[in-house]
Design an enzyme around this catalytic site. Structure first.
Site, PDB file in Angstrom:
ATOM      1  N   GLU A   1     -23.857   6.385 -30.881  1.00  0.00           N
ATOM      2  CA  GLU A   1     -23.590   7.747 -30.426  1.00  0.00           C
ATOM      3  C   GLU A   1     -23.942   8.853 -31.427  1.00  0.00           C
ATOM      4  OE1 GLU A   1     -19.868   7.295 -27.429  1.00  0.00           O
ATOM      5  OE2 GLU A   1     -19.355   7.128 -29.534  1.00  0.00           O
TER       6      GLU A   1
HETATM    7  C1  TNX Z   1     -17.234   4.749 -26.912  1.00  0.00           C
HETATM    8  S1  TNX Z   1     -17.993   2.197 -28.099  1.00  0.00           S
HETATM    9  C2  TNX Z   1     -17.277   4.795 -28.293  1.00  0.00           C
HETATM   10  C3  TNX Z   1     -16.059   5.184 -29.033  1.00  0.00           C
HETATM   11  C4  TNX Z   1     -14.964   5.628 -28.104  1.00  0.00           C
HETATM   12  C5  TNX Z   1     -14.887   4.692 -26.923  1.00  0.00           C
HETATM   13  C6  TNX Z   1     -13.743   4.981 -25.986  1.00  0.00           C
HETATM   14  C7  TNX Z   1     -18.671   3.048 -29.033  1.00  0.00           C
HETATM   15  C8  TNX Z   1     -19.641   2.364 -29.831  1.00  0.00           C
HETATM   16  N1  TNX Z   1     -18.338   4.346 -29.052  1.00  0.00           N
HETATM   17  O1  TNX Z   1     -16.383   6.184 -29.965  1.00  0.00           O
HETATM   18  O2  TNX Z   1     -13.774   5.599 -28.809  1.00  0.00           O
HETATM   19  O3  TNX Z   1     -16.088   4.759 -26.204  1.00  0.00           O
HETATM   20  O4  TNX Z   1     -13.633   4.007 -24.977  1.00  0.00           O
END
Ligand code: TNX
Length: 476
Positions: free
Chosen positions: A290
């Site tokens: 992300e």
């Molecule tokens: C996605 S999973 C994210 C997290 C959040 C989560 C909440 C991932 C690699 N990144 O930053 O906490 O979703 O479900």
């Protein structure tokens, strides 16, 4: 045939015979003595089970003590074991010390009211990596809570606890040479609360605790995004060098360190070096997810340099799936979590590179998602996850185009944006963690048997003071 014993994850194979036998503490103690030289943690667990066992009748001429055998058999598959229980004997064989430990966990679950069914089981996990991730960054959970999570993981034969130690809201591990990370960036969380952090001594103690339960700790420092807190402590690693205030929201994707500055790389060397020196397992997790502010090429170049840095410090990597197309060190594991980003290239990556995959598809394995729309805790970005959603799935079907032989593991993830206390954590894990653990072990799946077994586990959760969600899918 006797009634099925409530063993979760269900063993690969278990044949039940007629009747049952009293499993007396003296038999467990003699088993422990046999285990001690080659599987000391299993021996300790067998002694604990002896303590838990209700006091059984004194040995008499009509109820002789069963013969016990605990033999090391390296010809069994890794972490595998066999158990042969009858009124005449308690016989355990195991491939290794971990297999012996899992065998005693099975024995512990098979003991109901001090008696064990006559049965013969032969068991081994389908996947070498079976994990639980706990996010201690969005809300902080300290040594006691992490130990509880390790306990729960190892009861269900998971062998990895992955700690998500850093995120935009807080930095949770002491780092050599970088005192400001914990001085300035740990006293915050999603609610703007007090946060906290682990010292390196805490971290060592957690690894002792985990090792004694055949669990490896995988630390995660999330890079290059999810780094707002790090930049509060060290603004010089940020793209603009500006001072920042702590962040208490739950947005993602907005932060990144400066990708190429020598200042960032000196800081990274301290961070990755500290993780590598203090982590006993072979792998560290360096995030990679992300980063919505970066271009593809600069992101890949950063990860390639990061991979080389981890190799210099002697560790192998785990990264989130977004990192897949970068050229990564041999043996890197990619953690699949979402179908919402383009995953069409992952099959090709699996076939052409020396990488493996860990399956954490959000729809099944994100235990921070709500059980149903009305549940007070949790998120819903990938839908809701009822017990059956966590149980009824196969990694090869959930991971698009990735060949079965590239899938090395399954991990349940618990993000903590909405979780504030250990009770919140336990309520999200129970009863869904045993469901994901069944997938991770590769148990022969049968929903009705599983539901019945889950209901029988409630007494052990109560005894351990563990809250659980009474899902309407189970006849409690
Ligand atoms: C996605 S999973 C994210 C997290 C959040 C989560 C909440 C991932 C690699 N990144 O930053 O906490 O979703 O479900």
């Amino acid at each position: 045939m006797s009634e099925n014993p409530a063993i979760i994850p269900a063993p690969q194979q278990c044949d039940l015979g007629e009747g049952s036998a009293a499993l007396r503490p003296d038999a467990l103690l003699s088993l422990a003595a046999d285990l001690e030289p080659w599987a000391p943690h299993a021996a300790r667990l067998a002694r604990e089970v002896a303590d838990e066992a209700p006091s059984a009748p004194e040995p008499s001429e009509t109820t002789p003590t069963p013969a016990t055998v605990a033999a090391h058999d390296p010809s069994l598959p890794a972490e595998g074991y066999t158990l042969d229980l009858s009124p005449e004997q308690v016989r355990l064989t195991a491939a290794d010390a971990a297999g012996a430990y899992w065998a005693v966990q099975t024995l512990r679950q098979a003991v109901a009211g001090g008696r064990v069914p006559t049965m013969r089981c032969s068991d081994a996990p389908a996947y070498p990596v079976r994990g639980l991730m706990l996010d201690v960054a969005r809300h902080f959970f300290g040594v006691t809570d992490i130990e509880r999570a390790i306990d729960l993981a190892s009861r269900y034969k998971l062998n990895q606890v992955h700690l998500h130690l850093t995120d935009d809201q807080g930095w949770r591990l002491e780092i050599e040479n970088r005192p400001l990370l914990t001085e300035r960036a740990s006293a915050n969380d999603v609610d703007g609360g007090g946060g906290g952090f682990l010292t390196l001594a805490d971290y060592a103690r957690l690894q002792d605790y985990a090792e004694a339960r055949h669990v490896v700790v995988v630390p995660e420092v999330d890079l290059p995004g999810h780094t707002h807190a790090a930049q509060v402590a060290y603004p010089e690693i940020s793209p603009d060098g500006a001072e920042r205030e702590p962040y208490a929201g739950i947005e993602v994707g907005f932060s990144s360190v400066h990708l190429t500055s020598p200042t960032t790389w000196e800081w990274l060397d301290d961070v990755v070096g500290t993780l590598a020196r203090h982590t006993r397992g072979q792998r560290i997790h360096l995030g990679g997810d992300e980063v919505h502010t970066l271009g593809r090429e600069e992101y890949h170049a950063f990860l390639e340099q990061l991979g080389a840095l981890a190799s210099t410090h002697g560790k192998e990597l785990i990264l989130w799936q977004e990192a897949a197309e970068a050229t990564l060190p041999a043996g890197t594991l990619l953690q699949y979590w979402t179908h919402e980003i383009d995953a069409s290239g992952l099959g090709e990556v699996a076939r052409t590179r020396d990488v493996g995959f860990i399956a954490s598809p959000a729809k099944h394995a994100y235990l921070d998602l709500k059980y149903d729309d009305d549940f007070p805790l949790g998120l819903t970005w990938a839908g809701t996850v009822e017990v059956r959603d966590a149980y009824d799935w196969e990694p090869v079907d959930a991971l698009p185009g990735i060949p079965a032989e590239s899938i090395r593991g399954v991990e349940a993830c618990l993000w903590s944006e909405t979780l504030r206390t250990w009770e919140d954590v336990a309520t999200m894990l129970l009863p869904r963690l045993p469901a994901v653990a069944s997938v991770a072990w590769g148990s022969p799946r049968d929903w009705d048997t599983f539901r019945t077994a889950l209901a029988a586990h409630v007494s052990t959760w109560r005894a351990a003071n563990l809250p659980y969600h009474p899902s309407p899918q189970i006849d409690w």
